[in-house]
Scaffold this motif. Structure first.
Motif, short mmCIF file in Angstrom:
data_model
loop_
_atom_site.label_atom_id
_atom_site.label_comp_id
_atom_site.label_asym_id
_atom_site.label_seq_id
_atom_site.Cartn_x
_atom_site.Cartn_y
_atom_site.Cartn_z
N ARG A 86 8.17 -4.99 54.18
CA ARG A 86 7.96 -3.56 54.07
C ARG A 86 8.24 -3.04 52.65
O ARG A 86 8.33 -1.84 52.44
CB ARG A 86 8.84 -2.83 55.08
N GLU A 87 8.43 -3.97 51.71
CA GLU A 87 8.59 -3.69 50.28
C GLU A 87 9.90 -2.97 49.96
O GLU A 87 9.99 -2.19 49.01
CB GLU A 87 7.40 -2.89 49.73
N HIS A 88 10.94 -3.23 50.74
CA HIS A 88 12.28 -2.78 50.40
C HIS A 88 12.94 -3.88 49.55
O HIS A 88 12.81 -5.07 49.84
CB HIS A 88 13.12 -2.52 51.66
N SER A 89 13.66 -3.48 48.52
CA SER A 89 14.27 -4.44 47.60
C SER A 89 15.55 -5.03 48.17
O SER A 89 16.38 -4.32 48.76
CB SER A 89 14.58 -3.77 46.26
N TYR A 90 15.71 -6.36 47.98
CA TYR A 90 16.96 -7.01 48.36
C TYR A 90 18.08 -6.53 47.43
O TYR A 90 17.85 -6.14 46.29
CB TYR A 90 16.82 -8.53 48.24
N ARG A 91 19.32 -6.57 47.95
CA ARG A 91 20.47 -6.10 47.21
C ARG A 91 21.22 -7.27 46.58
O ARG A 91 21.49 -8.29 47.23
CB ARG A 91 21.41 -5.32 48.13
N TYR A 92 21.57 -7.11 45.29
CA TYR A 92 22.34 -8.16 44.60
C TYR A 92 23.71 -8.27 45.25
O TYR A 92 24.41 -7.28 45.47
CB TYR A 92 22.48 -7.80 43.13
N ASP A 93 24.11 -9.51 45.54
CA ASP A 93 25.39 -9.76 46.21
C ASP A 93 26.41 -10.41 45.29
O ASP A 93 27.50 -9.91 45.09
CB ASP A 93 25.17 -10.62 47.46
N SER A 94 26.04 -11.57 44.69
CA SER A 94 27.02 -12.31 43.89
C SER A 94 26.30 -13.33 43.01
O SER A 94 25.09 -13.55 43.13
CB SER A 94 28.04 -13.01 44.79
N TYR A 95 27.09 -13.94 42.11
CA TYR A 95 26.57 -14.97 41.22
C TYR A 95 27.47 -16.20 41.31
O TYR A 95 28.70 -16.09 41.19
CB TYR A 95 26.52 -14.45 39.78
N ASP A 96 26.86 -17.35 41.53
CA ASP A 96 27.59 -18.61 41.60
C ASP A 96 27.51 -19.30 40.23
O ASP A 96 26.47 -19.79 39.82
CB ASP A 96 26.97 -19.51 42.67
N LYS A 156 14.07 -13.02 33.18
CA LYS A 156 13.96 -12.17 34.36
C LYS A 156 15.23 -12.17 35.20
O LYS A 156 15.62 -11.14 35.77
CB LYS A 156 12.79 -12.64 35.23
N TYR A 157 15.89 -13.31 35.28
CA TYR A 157 17.05 -13.43 36.16
C TYR A 157 18.32 -13.51 35.32
O TYR A 157 18.56 -14.49 34.61
CB TYR A 157 16.91 -14.66 37.05
N THR A 158 19.11 -12.44 35.39
CA THR A 158 20.36 -12.38 34.65
C THR A 158 21.51 -12.22 35.62
O THR A 158 21.31 -11.84 36.78
CB THR A 158 20.34 -11.18 33.68
N ALA A 159 22.71 -12.49 35.14
CA ALA A 159 23.90 -12.35 35.98
C ALA A 159 24.86 -11.37 35.31
O ALA A 159 25.30 -11.64 34.19
CB ALA A 159 24.57 -13.70 36.17
N PRO A 160 25.15 -10.25 35.95
CA PRO A 160 24.64 -9.78 37.25
C PRO A 160 23.15 -9.43 37.19
O PRO A 160 22.58 -9.31 36.12
CB PRO A 160 25.49 -8.53 37.52
N ALA A 161 22.55 -9.30 38.36
CA ALA A 161 21.10 -9.14 38.46
C ALA A 161 20.66 -7.81 37.86
O ALA A 161 21.38 -6.81 37.89
CB ALA A 161 20.67 -9.23 39.92
N ARG A 162 19.46 -7.82 37.30
CA ARG A 162 18.88 -6.60 36.72
C ARG A 162 18.81 -5.50 37.79
O ARG A 162 18.49 -5.75 38.94
CB ARG A 162 17.47 -6.87 36.21
N GLY A 163 19.09 -4.28 37.35
CA GLY A 163 18.99 -3.14 38.25
C GLY A 163 20.21 -2.92 39.11
O GLY A 163 20.33 -1.86 39.74
N SER A 164 21.13 -3.89 39.16
CA SER A 164 22.32 -3.72 39.99
C SER A 164 23.31 -2.78 39.28
O SER A 164 23.23 -2.54 38.07
CB SER A 164 22.98 -5.07 40.24
N LEU A 165 24.25 -2.26 40.03
CA LEU A 165 25.26 -1.36 39.46
C LEU A 165 26.09 -2.08 38.42
O LEU A 165 26.43 -1.50 37.37
CB LEU A 165 26.16 -0.81 40.58
N ALA A 166 26.41 -3.35 38.66
CA ALA A 166 27.20 -4.12 37.70
C ALA A 166 26.45 -4.30 36.39
O ALA A 166 27.02 -4.19 35.30
CB ALA A 166 27.56 -5.49 38.30
N TRP A 167 25.14 -4.56 36.48
CA TRP A 167 24.32 -4.73 35.28
C TRP A 167 24.28 -3.44 34.48
O TRP A 167 24.44 -3.43 33.25
CB TRP A 167 22.90 -5.14 35.67
#
Length: 452
Positions: free
Chosen positions: A326-336, A375-386
């Motif tokens: 339904r084109e809802h974005s997944y939410r960044y959770d964590s980085y290993d 494209k893939y950074t830690a924390p993820a782009r667009g997240s509050l932490a980023w």
């Protein structure tokens, strides 16, 4: 008729001792001038006699920055007319005031050595040792300033010869390939692509930086091109401490991104900052080799994305987070860190979605950042932490403003790039020394406030 001379009420030394403080003592005490003194002092007993106080001359150049004295001739005039200023700089009453030519010779000697670089590193090492530099984020940016000499006329691009229609013959194609190879071979290191810098040593990079004043261009707030003739200062600043960790002086036409790898390698090789985790920059540094260099350092890139006419990715949002059916974005959770993997969980809108319960939508999405470092950074782009980390980038803009407003960064009065570099090195040196002096005073005051 006998002339009776009235004796002075106070001697010169007594008048000097009555001064409340020595104005430059805090800054001077943070600077070890021995490497500079060893370069500029006279080595031979032959030639002109040694009648100059070289240590005081060095300190007076520092005082010129802090006192915002625009010209060396004004510095000489101030030294002649202000006895207290002269004594504060370390001159003795018996010392003669150096001429403008003497200062010019000193700057020329410094331009041929790395003495200022050594002193800058010593100041920063002292700040790190005393616990004033504990940053986990570095912000990198560039600022431009004009050369004070008259700019030469801006050269327009030569008109290209009209292209011949049709395919090239075999002979023409071979000749074109040869010409292209020769052109590539004659390019300097900073004229080549950024990825060519990755496997080059730091010393080679620093030796190849162009330093002559050149025409530069930058878009203003209205989106129009603004041209200027001069230089650029590229800075890497600790976002919390606001110390200048590395600096680079270059021609005004050097692309900001081409200076980043030199700054990053300098931080990696010359500084010991175990807490450092993130390198943050604006969209002008959005180049794959810069992400690669940061990754080689074991750190994370927090760099604004520059779209560059790239197509919208299918199944992902603008921050490259996966989307559900339904084109809802997944939410960044964590980085290993061990597996260098980003973990995202299903969108909150999908909590009661029947597609999720029927197994048509996955609950967790994982991706390795090495799949695409840009494209893939830690924390993820667009997240509050980023976003929180990226906001720290304003520290370098603040330091750029300080250097121009209070430390005369944009007051380069030399005709050659080497001598201009001396001015920028001196400005950044004095800034860090002033920062260290202020931190020492604050630490002492805080210690005094503590209960016994």
């Amino acid at each position: 008729m006998t002339i009776i001379r009235q004796g002075t009420l106070f001697g010169l030394q007594e008048l000097y001792d009555m001064e409340p403080t020595q104005r430059f003592e805090g800054v001077f005490s943070a600077i070890n001038i021995d490497p500079i003194f060893a370069v500029v002092t006279k080595k031979s007993r032959f030639g002109r006699p040694v009648d100059l106080n070289y240590a005081a001359m060095i300190y007076s150049l520092v005082a010129r920055i802090t006192e915002r004295i625009p010209f060396v001739k004004d510095l000489v005039k101030r030294l002649k007319n202000d006895i207290m200023f002269r004594l504060d700089c370390g001159f003795l009453v018996s010392d003669s005031v150096p001429s403008e030519s003497a200062y010019s010779r000193m700057v020329t000697i410094l331009s041929e050595s790395d003495a200022l670089e050594k002193v800058k590193e010593q100041i920063l090492y002292q700040a790190i040792t005393e616990g004033f530099v504990t940053d986990d984020t570095v912000a990198i940016d560039a600022t431009h300033f004009e050369a004070k000499d008259q700019a030469p006329p801006k050269e327009g691009k030569p008109k290209a010869e009209p292209k011949k229609r049709g395919r090239k013959s075999t002979e023409e194609r071979e000749q074109w390939v040869i010409e292209q190879a020769e052109r590539e071979a004659n390019l300097t290191l900073f004229e080549k692509k950024i990825e060519d810098q990755l496997d080059v040593s730091l010393d080679e990079l620093l030796a190849a930086v162009p330093q002559q004043p050149e025409w530069g261009v930058k878009k203003n707030s209205e989106g129009k091109n603004v041209f200027w003739f001069g230089y650029k200062a590229h800075l890497a600043v600790g976002t919390e401490s606001q110390y200048i960790l590395r600096s680079l002086f270059s021609s005004g036409n050097l692309n900001d991104g081409k200076a980043a790898i030199s700054l990053l390698k300098g931080i990696q090789e010359r500084l010991d900052l175990p807490a450092l985790q993130y390198q943050t920059m604006d969209a002008g540094y959005d180049f794959e080799p810069i992400y690669e260099q940061v990754h080689r350092m074991g750190q994370q890139s927090i760099i604004a994305y520059n779209k560059r006419n790239e197509p919208e990715p299918e199944g992902f949002d603008k921050h490259f987070a996966p989307t559900c059916l339904r084109e809802h974005s997944y939410r960044y959770d964590s980085y290993d860190k061990k597996y260098e993997t980003l973990k995202s969980t299903h969108p909150k809108e999908c909590h009661d979605c029947p597609l999720l319960h029927e197994g048509m939508s996955q609950k967790v999405y994982k991706v390795k950042i090495t799949t695409d470092l840009r494209k893939y950074t830690a924390p993820a782009r667009g997240s509050l932490a980023w976003k929180t980390i990226f906001k720290r980038r304003t520290a370098v803009e603040r330091v750029n403003a300080y250097l121009k407003l209070y430390f005369q960064l944009d007051n380069v009065r030399y005709r050659t790039g080497k001598r201009g570099k001396v001015h920028v090195d001196l400005v950044t040196l004095v800034y860090n020394a002033s920062k260290l002096a202020a931190d020492r005073i604050n630490a002492r005051l805080n210690l005094q406030k503590q209960p016994a």
